[in-house]
Design a protein around this motif. Structure first.
Motif, PDB file in Angstrom:
ATOM      1  N   PRO A  32       0.906  -1.548   0.128  1.00  0.00           N
ATOM      2  CA  PRO A  32       0.090   0.190   0.154  1.00  0.00           C
ATOM      3  C   PRO A  32       0.791   1.154   0.127  1.00  0.00           C
ATOM      4  O   PRO A  32       1.829   1.290   0.482  1.00  0.00           O
ATOM      5  CB  PRO A  32      -0.722   0.026   1.491  1.00  0.00           C
ATOM      6  CG  PRO A  32       0.108  -0.960   2.085  1.00  0.00           C
ATOM      7  CD  PRO A  32       0.787  -1.969   1.178  1.00  0.00           C
ATOM      8  N   ARG A  33       0.523   2.171  -0.854  1.00  0.00           N
ATOM      9  CA  ARG A  33       0.955   3.463  -0.617  1.00  0.00           C
ATOM     10  C   ARG A  33       0.073   4.692  -0.559  1.00  0.00           C
ATOM     11  O   ARG A  33      -1.010   4.724  -0.977  1.00  0.00           O
ATOM     12  CB  ARG A  33       1.737   3.671  -2.111  1.00  0.00           C
ATOM     13  CG  ARG A  33       3.008   2.791  -2.462  1.00  0.00           C
ATOM     14  CD  ARG A  33       4.119   2.999  -1.451  1.00  0.00           C
ATOM     15  NE  ARG A  33       5.148   2.449  -1.635  1.00  0.00           N
ATOM     16  CZ  ARG A  33       5.551   1.090  -1.176  1.00  0.00           C
ATOM     17  NH1 ARG A  33       4.595   0.703  -0.196  1.00  0.00           N
ATOM     18  NH2 ARG A  33       6.631   0.483  -1.574  1.00  0.00           N
ATOM     19  N   TYR A 121      -3.647  -2.000  10.467  1.00  0.00           N
ATOM     20  CA  TYR A 121      -3.355  -2.303   8.992  1.00  0.00           C
ATOM     21  C   TYR A 121      -4.723  -2.192   8.545  1.00  0.00           C
ATOM     22  O   TYR A 121      -5.229  -1.612   7.241  1.00  0.00           O
ATOM     23  CB  TYR A 121      -2.752  -3.432   8.557  1.00  0.00           C
ATOM     24  CG  TYR A 121      -2.641  -3.540   7.112  1.00  0.00           C
ATOM     25  CD1 TYR A 121      -1.524  -2.800   6.367  1.00  0.00           C
ATOM     26  CD2 TYR A 121      -3.404  -4.381   6.340  1.00  0.00           C
ATOM     27  CE1 TYR A 121      -1.266  -3.153   5.220  1.00  0.00           C
ATOM     28  CE2 TYR A 121      -3.169  -4.613   4.962  1.00  0.00           C
ATOM     29  CZ  TYR A 121      -2.220  -3.931   4.325  1.00  0.00           C
ATOM     30  OH  TYR A 121      -1.968  -4.119   2.925  1.00  0.00           O
ATOM     31  N   ALA A 122      -5.712  -2.898   8.767  1.00  0.00           N
ATOM     32  CA  ALA A 122      -7.115  -3.188   8.303  1.00  0.00           C
ATOM     33  C   ALA A 122      -8.041  -1.901   8.393  1.00  0.00           C
ATOM     34  O   ALA A 122      -8.755  -1.554   7.533  1.00  0.00           O
ATOM     35  CB  ALA A 122      -7.754  -4.148   9.099  1.00  0.00           C
ATOM     36  N   LEU A 129     -10.407  -6.105   0.307  1.00  0.00           N
ATOM     37  CA  LEU A 129     -10.000  -7.571   0.680  1.00  0.00           C
ATOM     38  C   LEU A 129      -8.563  -7.550   1.311  1.00  0.00           C
ATOM     39  O   LEU A 129      -8.728  -8.426   1.973  1.00  0.00           O
ATOM     40  CB  LEU A 129      -9.560  -7.994  -1.005  1.00  0.00           C
ATOM     41  CG  LEU A 129      -8.982  -9.448  -0.913  1.00  0.00           C
ATOM     42  CD1 LEU A 129     -10.067 -10.438  -0.199  1.00  0.00           C
ATOM     43  CD2 LEU A 129      -8.748  -9.755  -2.395  1.00  0.00           C
ATOM     44  N   GLU A 130      -7.634  -6.503   1.295  1.00  0.00           N
ATOM     45  CA  GLU A 130      -6.640  -6.519   2.036  1.00  0.00           C
ATOM     46  C   GLU A 130      -7.175  -6.237   3.487  1.00  0.00           C
ATOM     47  O   GLU A 130      -6.471  -6.964   4.288  1.00  0.00           O
ATOM     48  CB  GLU A 130      -5.700  -5.191   1.603  1.00  0.00           C
ATOM     49  CG  GLU A 130      -4.970  -5.732   0.393  1.00  0.00           C
ATOM     50  CD  GLU A 130      -3.767  -4.772   0.020  1.00  0.00           C
ATOM     51  OE1 GLU A 130      -3.268  -4.285   1.277  1.00  0.00           O
ATOM     52  OE2 GLU A 130      -3.325  -4.484  -1.156  1.00  0.00           O
ATOM     53  N   ARG A 135      -7.794  -8.592   8.922  1.00  0.00           N
ATOM     54  CA  ARG A 135      -8.921  -9.112   9.992  1.00  0.00           C
ATOM     55  C   ARG A 135      -8.884 -10.643  10.462  1.00  0.00           C
ATOM     56  O   ARG A 135      -8.948 -10.725  11.538  1.00  0.00           O
ATOM     57  CB  ARG A 135     -10.231  -8.568   9.697  1.00  0.00           C
ATOM     58  CG  ARG A 135     -10.381  -7.053   9.670  1.00  0.00           C
ATOM     59  CD  ARG A 135     -11.976  -6.642   9.387  1.00  0.00           C
ATOM     60  NE  ARG A 135     -12.151  -5.230   9.264  1.00  0.00           N
ATOM     61  CZ  ARG A 135     -12.353  -4.789   8.191  1.00  0.00           C
ATOM     62  NH1 ARG A 135     -12.463  -5.523   6.869  1.00  0.00           N
ATOM     63  NH2 ARG A 135     -12.479  -3.652   8.072  1.00  0.00           N
ATOM     64  N   ILE A 136      -8.794 -11.375   9.337  1.00  0.00           N
ATOM     65  CA  ILE A 136      -8.704 -12.689   9.866  1.00  0.00           C
ATOM     66  C   ILE A 136      -7.413 -13.172  10.442  1.00  0.00           C
ATOM     67  O   ILE A 136      -7.308 -13.965  11.480  1.00  0.00           O
ATOM     68  CB  ILE A 136      -8.602 -13.631   8.365  1.00  0.00           C
ATOM     69  CG1 ILE A 136     -10.076 -13.373   7.484  1.00  0.00           C
ATOM     70  CG2 ILE A 136      -8.474 -15.181   8.899  1.00  0.00           C
ATOM     71  CD1 ILE A 136      -9.890 -14.060   6.427  1.00  0.00           C
ATOM     72  N   ARG A 137      -6.241 -12.603  10.098  1.00  0.00           N
ATOM     73  CA  ARG A 137      -5.100 -12.549  10.848  1.00  0.00           C
ATOM     74  C   ARG A 137      -5.051 -12.156  12.263  1.00  0.00           C
ATOM     75  O   ARG A 137      -4.827 -12.663  13.009  1.00  0.00           O
ATOM     76  CB  ARG A 137      -3.900 -11.955  10.077  1.00  0.00           C
ATOM     77  CG  ARG A 137      -2.502 -12.602  10.376  1.00  0.00           C
ATOM     78  CD  ARG A 137      -1.521 -12.829   9.324  1.00  0.00           C
ATOM     79  NE  ARG A 137      -0.401 -13.591   9.234  1.00  0.00           N
ATOM     80  CZ  ARG A 137      -0.130 -14.991   9.205  1.00  0.00           C
ATOM     81  NH1 ARG A 137      -1.394 -15.286   8.388  1.00  0.00           N
ATOM     82  NH2 ARG A 137       0.900 -15.480   9.387  1.00  0.00           N
TER      83      ARG A 137
END
Length: 377
Positions: A32-33, A121-122, A129-130, A135-137
């Motif tokens: 991401p930027r 990050y989420a 999607l990222e 969130r899963i992690r």
């Protein structure tokens, strides 16, 4: 008591290349930027101990952190990513540094820092999607800390995301199932895990494509589910011997089932899940002993006989500590073959020291580490 103690020995005798999250590099265009502005330069009075430089910018920190991660020096990589976020929060690399830093924390077993990093990050990434993958992690880190209820909102949102691939969706479903088990919905949770296991097998047979990561994960989740069920099985009916026998037999059977599932997970040799499975093999014995010691003393015993009862129970249940310690030593001796990650080696070593300390074999008497929650990944 005469009925209880023989049963303890029955239980003792009865006992007798995965999907990894990517770390984004300094030249990785997929990271991401948030901005293309040049970063400020930090001038250090002399050589900085962490970087080895007398001046650096965000790009320097990012490149050094990536190199450290690639060399498996996760502690240094995490320190560099944290420095970047603290000193250059507006950097183009800041969001990527959050993801990579969370991976470092996970590798080091710093679960609170890892879940916070994945959550940040989420919240910051633009791609839905990222955000869902993060969130899963994050949910997995929360569950490793026993915070199942906190993992549910992120997992529910993840399961609504249509862009997940098959393995990601399986993972989210399995984690959601374990959260249901933690809430007492054992039958539903087991049904979900069975369904995922059948889907993995069917997809493998049809496509001839192996899925080692979810295949190992589903067995660890099943082991954790049975461990949760055993914890839910109350051992309190000490004055009703037939009921007590049934309760102990049921708890013992659940824990033996958990061990069988952890053994199946180890057969897949997936580093991301071998540690949790290896830890689970021994911790089920610690669980059983803890539950027995925590059970109420029979009501008809006076103070003197209650003390004798407690002493006898302590002595008889040492066999569980010995079995747990034996399992921990065995898996540590097979650490390379089982592909155990460094953080899990540390967890298993800590568990072994805990058992040896209670057995009077440890080097540091008086040290008591807390048991990790189910799902050591």
């Amino acid at each position: 008591m005469r009925r209880l103690l023989p049963l303890l020995f029955v239980f003792v005798l009865a006992g007798c290349a995965g999907r990894q999250a990517a770390v984004h590099g300094p030249l990785d265009s997929s990271g991401p930027r948030t901005t293309v502005s040049p970063d400020a330069l930090r001038i250090v009075g002399g050589v900085d101990a962490l970087t080895g430089l007398d001046g650096y910018d965000a790009s320097d920190l990012f490149a050094l952190a990536y190199t450290a991660f690639d060399a498996a020096d996760y502690a240094r990589a995490l320190a560099l990513y944290d420095r970047l976020l603290q000193e250059f929060p507006e950097s183009a690399d800041a969001l990527t540094a959050r993801w990579n830093g969370a991976l470092c924390a996970e590798k080091l077993g710093e679960l609170e820092a890892a879940q916070a990093g994945f959550g940040a990050y989420a919240a910051g990434v633009a791609d839905p999607l990222e955000a869902t993958i993060a969130r899963i992690r994050q949910a997995r880190m929360l569950q490793r800390m026993g915070r199942y209820a906190e993992s549910v909102p992120g997992l529910e949102a993840a399961l609504m995301e249509s862009g997940l691939d098959q393995e990601q969706r399986w993972e989210a479903r399995m984690l959601r199932a374990l959260a249901r088990a933690a809430a007492g919905e054992f039958t539903l949770a087991e049904s979900i895990l069975d369904g995922v296991r059948r889907e993995i097998r069917r997809h493998t047979l049809q496509s001839h494509e192996r899925h080692p990561y979810p295949a190992a994960m589903v067995w660890v989740m099943a082991g954790d589910l049975y461990r949760l069920r055993a914890q839910h099985q109350d051992v309190a009916m000490v004055d009703d011997l037939p009921a007590l026998d049934r309760s102990l037999q049921e708890k013992a059977q659940l824990l033996l089932e958990a061990r069988q599932h952890y053994k199946r997970a180890l057969q897949h040799r997936v580093p991301a899940w071998s540690g949790a499975a290896a830890f689970g093999l021994g911790v089920v014995y610690e669980d059983f002993r803890s539950d027995l010691l925590a059970a109420p003393v029979p009501d008809d015993l006076d103070e003197e006989h209650a003390a004798v009862y407690a002493q006898l129970l302590e002595q008889r249940t040492r066999a569980f500590l010995e079995k747990a310690a034996s399992d921990y030593r065995e898996v540590l001796g097979m650490a390379d073959r089982l592909a155990l990650e460094p953080a899990w080696i540390h967890v298993v070593q800590g568990a072994l020291e805990r058992c040896e300390d209670q057995l009077g074999l440890g080097q540091q008497a008086g040290v008591r580490a807390q048991l990790d929650p189910p799902g050591g990944g």
